[in-house]
Design an enzyme around this catalytic site. Structure first.
Site, PDB file in Angstrom:
ATOM      1  N   HIS A 203       1.019  -1.071   0.006  1.00 47.59           N
ATOM      2  CA  HIS A 203      -0.081  -0.026   0.002  1.00 47.59           C
ATOM      3  C   HIS A 203       1.023   1.280  -0.012  1.00 47.59           C
ATOM      4  CE1 HIS A 203       0.234   1.475   4.177  1.00 47.59           C
ATOM      5  NE2 HIS A 203       0.622   0.072   4.496  1.00 47.59           N
ATOM      6  N   CYS A 326       2.058   5.644  12.513  1.00 47.74           N
ATOM      7  CA  CYS A 326       1.941   4.595  13.569  1.00 47.74           C
ATOM      8  C   CYS A 326       2.002   5.233  14.918  1.00 47.74           C
ATOM      9  CB  CYS A 326       2.980   3.360  13.426  1.00 47.74           C
ATOM     10  SG  CYS A 326       2.858   2.670  11.830  1.00 47.74           S
TER      11      CYS A 326
END
Lengths: 385, 369
Positions: A203, A326
């Site tokens: 991705h 993240c």
């Protein structure tokens, strides 16, 4: 005001070619590759075609290509899989990682430590240079796996992994590289590359989310993290995501083939950095001291709070992140910037801009204008409050 | 219409506050502040500021179609609120961390970020009201629902916060809030009320103290229970477990009920006495803050000395160097560390943190510093 997306290192939209390649397997070609009937055989053929496409693109035989559920799983499987295979044999396990790894490697290493492995961390300096002495000492004392990322996800710093790999090879120690941010941004050809293990994610280069590739060269023993029907050579059991694998293969191939777009992305990044630097003289370029991949620009803004700045940028139509999607929401400098710059890292609010070959030049110019405006307002308020 | 930054805890009150502002046509931005380390708290905790709170706030923002952000204010919160909380107990006082957070952390942060985001206003889901006169001067009023009124916790707001503050649910009752939230289908409409202190979700603050104080800190070590005339009548297991006015944990053996009159950290004594001895005519408070012109000593005002207590008539005798308040009738157990808040009718004028109280009969409840 049209928002501008400059967070391609976090994720990217599905490329039309990828979507087109995937579509048959989201509808009529829905079969399970393990089935004997024609649906199963069709799906199986597509899966193996995808494996070959990835292998060809990366320069490895298809048998060394394993589809996994994303970059984190690939990193976990490489690190923990290797360490657990040692521990299971009753042998001591010794893992070596760099100080600026992605959390997928860092946290897997922490888990390896909890399970009894010795974990050494090699310091990396602001130029991306690992401390060779520490690495040599670790290799000499008999390491079982060295894991050093190719391109740092927060700064774009390129690490000299070919040399790391050569040194590992000299000692016969398996080497893993997290190549998630290198794909499409560096020339990736694993044919004669000194790495036994390499992780990729679809991705980040216009592929589907939750699909990754772990390249595991022949002869590296890995303990699976999951147990079930033996798919992916037993390394990643579970019904394969055929559409995902097909999409990932197409995205990987496009990323590898379109090497010439890297110079274009680098020009866009220089345009961004020069534009901001000319208006913000005290701007700092994190990772600027070393070689960088073309798509990431991690900029340090002095005198402001990073999360306030990033939210203000969002409200002003510039979508960026703090360095690692993240870790968003946590204040202060990231472990990576702290490892690179020490406590001084706290003085600069880190903001990661990341570009795609598809980013139009006028968007970069407009982003510079909006960023300067936003920074001025945030700074004025920080002083006023 | 203006751009307003609203603090969303994930509870029903702040959810509706955001919804009402959207309804009024404002451009609303939601924020949730992460105030403490969630790894320490048990999962499925009921407190509204936990991770569940962040998710709920986000879901409400999604429904309202407004952006929502999470800010980590743990460092400031730990320093300004948790450390203060621990320090106050160590000194034998009974802190009010919500007051401390509102005064020093939450609203200051909200204001600072709101300005950076180009907001004209900030908002929260507190049950209190802001009234503005023609010249734009703001006054803080009690919530219309007296049972839910939370103005007591807001006396320490910086004036510049009050100037731009919106409290959209302050004119509603809790039932109204729930009903409106249900009508709007807010996912938090039926959520339980949080009663505990957000960073002590279990309610066991002694456990928090033992983790934050040095080992064998006197506040958690046994000490004598003494009467006001100096007789030792028992032993307690740490003065941090006692608050002025408390009856529990003193053991029996008294001819009439005894209560904590005072905590003396230097000698570790918990002083006890009868109900009569608890009464005070006056108190002194520090860290005072005024949200209006301080009242004249001649004016009869009302004072509230704890949350959910009625306010009682009194006067502000002095505002320098400390806030000194006299009661018209003696009051039971003004507690050092709690807030003394001054009202004129519905309007909150200001307040301070109680440092000591005394009765004209001569006995002091807390040693003067």
């Amino acid at each position: 005001m049209k928002p501008i997306y400059l967070d391609y290192a976090a994720t990217s939209p599905l490329r039309p070619e990828v979507r087109e390649a995937m579509e048959p397997f989201l509808s009529d070609g829905f079969g399970n590759p393990a089935s004997v009937h024609r649906w199963g055989r069709d799906a199986g053929r597509a899966l193996e075609d995808a494996r070959e496409e990835v292998g060809e693109s990366l320069g490895v035989p298809p048998a060394e290509v394993f589809f996994v559920r994303g970059g984190t799983e690939g990193d976990n499987l490489a690190v923990l899989g290797r360490i657990r295979s040692r521990l299971r044999a009753g042998a001591p396990a010794h893992l070596v990682i760099s100080s600026i790894e992605h959390s997928a490697v860092r946290e897997a290493a922490a888990q390896a430590g909890r399970e009894g492995a010795r974990v050494d961390t090699i310091p990396v300096d602001a130029r991306g240079m690992p401390d060779w002495e520490v690495l040599e000492a670790a290799l000499e004392s008999g390491a079982d796996l060295v894991s050093v990322m190719w391109v740092n996800n927060e700064t774009g710093l390129v690490l000299p992994i070919e040399e790391v790999g050569e040194r590992c090879r000299h000692y016969g120690v398996p080497f893993h590289t997290d190549a998630v941010q290198a794909l499409g941004r560096m020339a990736v050809d694993l044919k004669s590359f000194p790495a036994e293990l390499a992780t990729f994610s679809a991705h980040k280069v216009g592929g589907p989310k939750s699909v990754g590739v772990l390249v595991a060269r022949e002869g590296v023993e890995l303990e699976p993290l999951h147990f079930g029907g033996g798919q992916e050579g037993g390394l990643r059991p579970g019904t394969p995501d055929v559409a995902g694998a097909v999409g990932a293969a197409r995205a990987v191939r496009l990323a590898v083939d379109e090497g010439s777009s890297r110079d274009h992305v680098r020009r866009l990044r220089d345009l961004l950095e020069e534009g901001l630097r000319s208006r913000i003289p005290d701007l700092r370029i994190h990772g600027g001291e070393g070689p960088r991949a073309p798509h990431i620009s991690n900029l340090g803004f002095p005198g402001v709070d990073a999360s306030t700045l990033i939210v203000s940028l969002d409200l002003n139509g510039v979508a960026v992140s703090r360095g690692s999607a993240c870790a968003s929401g946590t204040e202060g400098a990231s472990p990576v910037l702290r490892a690179l710059y020490g406590p001084e890292a706290l003085d600069y609010a880190p903001v990661r801009f990341s570009l795609s070959p598809a980013t139009p030049e006028e968007e970069v110019r407009e982003a510079v204008t909006r960023t300067v405006e936003t920074l001025e307002r945030v700074r004025a308020m920080e002083v006023g409050a | 219409m203006s751009r307003i930054l609203v603090a969303m805890s994930g509870g029903v009150d702040s959810s509706l506050a955001a919804a009402l502002l959207v309804e009024e046509g404002h451009e609303v931005i939601g924020v949730t502040m992460k105030t403490f380390c969630y790894q320490d708290t048990p999962s499925h905790s009921k407190t509204c500021c936990g991770l569940d709170g962040i998710r709920d706030a986000r879901r409400v923002a999604d429904l309202l179609g407004i952006p929502h952000y999470v800010f980590d204010v743990e460092e400031d919160f730990t320093r300004d609120v948790v450390d203060d909380f621990v320090g106050e107990y160590a000194q034998g006082r009974t802190p009010n961390p919500c007051v401390r957070c509102n005064s020093n952390t939450k609203f200051r942060d909200l204001l600072r970020r709101g300005k950076a985001f180009g907001c004209q206003g900030i908002a929260s889901g507190h049950y209190a009201r802001v009234r503005r006169n023609e010249s734009g001067e703001a006054a803080l009023l009690r919530g219309r629902d007296r049972k839910k009124d939370q103005s007591y916790f807001l006396w320490g707001l910086p004036g510049e916060v009050l100037d731009v503050l919106h409290l959209p649910v302050g004119h509603l009752s809790k039932d109204d809030v729930r009903r409106r939230a249900e009508e709007l289908d807010l996912p938090t409409a039926g959520k339980a009320e949080s009663q505990e202190i957000c960073f002590v979700p279990t309610g066991d603050y002694r456990d928090l103290l033992s983790r934050h104080l040095p080992q064998r800190h006197p506040a958690l070590e046994p000490g004598p229970i003494v009467t006001s005339d100096g007789r030792t009548v028992g032993e307690h297991n740490g003065y941090a477990g006692f608050t002025v006015g408390q009856r529990k944990g003193l053991g029996g053996g008294f001819s009439e009920p005894h209560f904590v009159l005072e905590v003396r950290p230097d000698t570790r004594e918990v002083v006890v006495g009868t109900k009569d001895e608890l009464e005070a005519d006056a108190l002194e408070a520090e860290e005072m803050n005024w949200l209006s012109v301080p009242p004249d000593p001649a004016e009869n005002i009302e004072v509230q000395i704890r949350h959910r207590a009625p306010s009682v008539p009194g006067t502000v005798r002095s505002v320098a160097p400390m806030l000194e308040i006299g009661f018209h009738r003696p009051q039971r157990a003004p507690t050092p560390g709690q807030s003394a808040v001054v009202y004129r009718g519905e309007q909150l004028l200001g307040g301070g943190r109680i440092s000591r109280a005394w009765s004209n009969a001569g006995r002091e409840q807390a040693p003067s510093a």
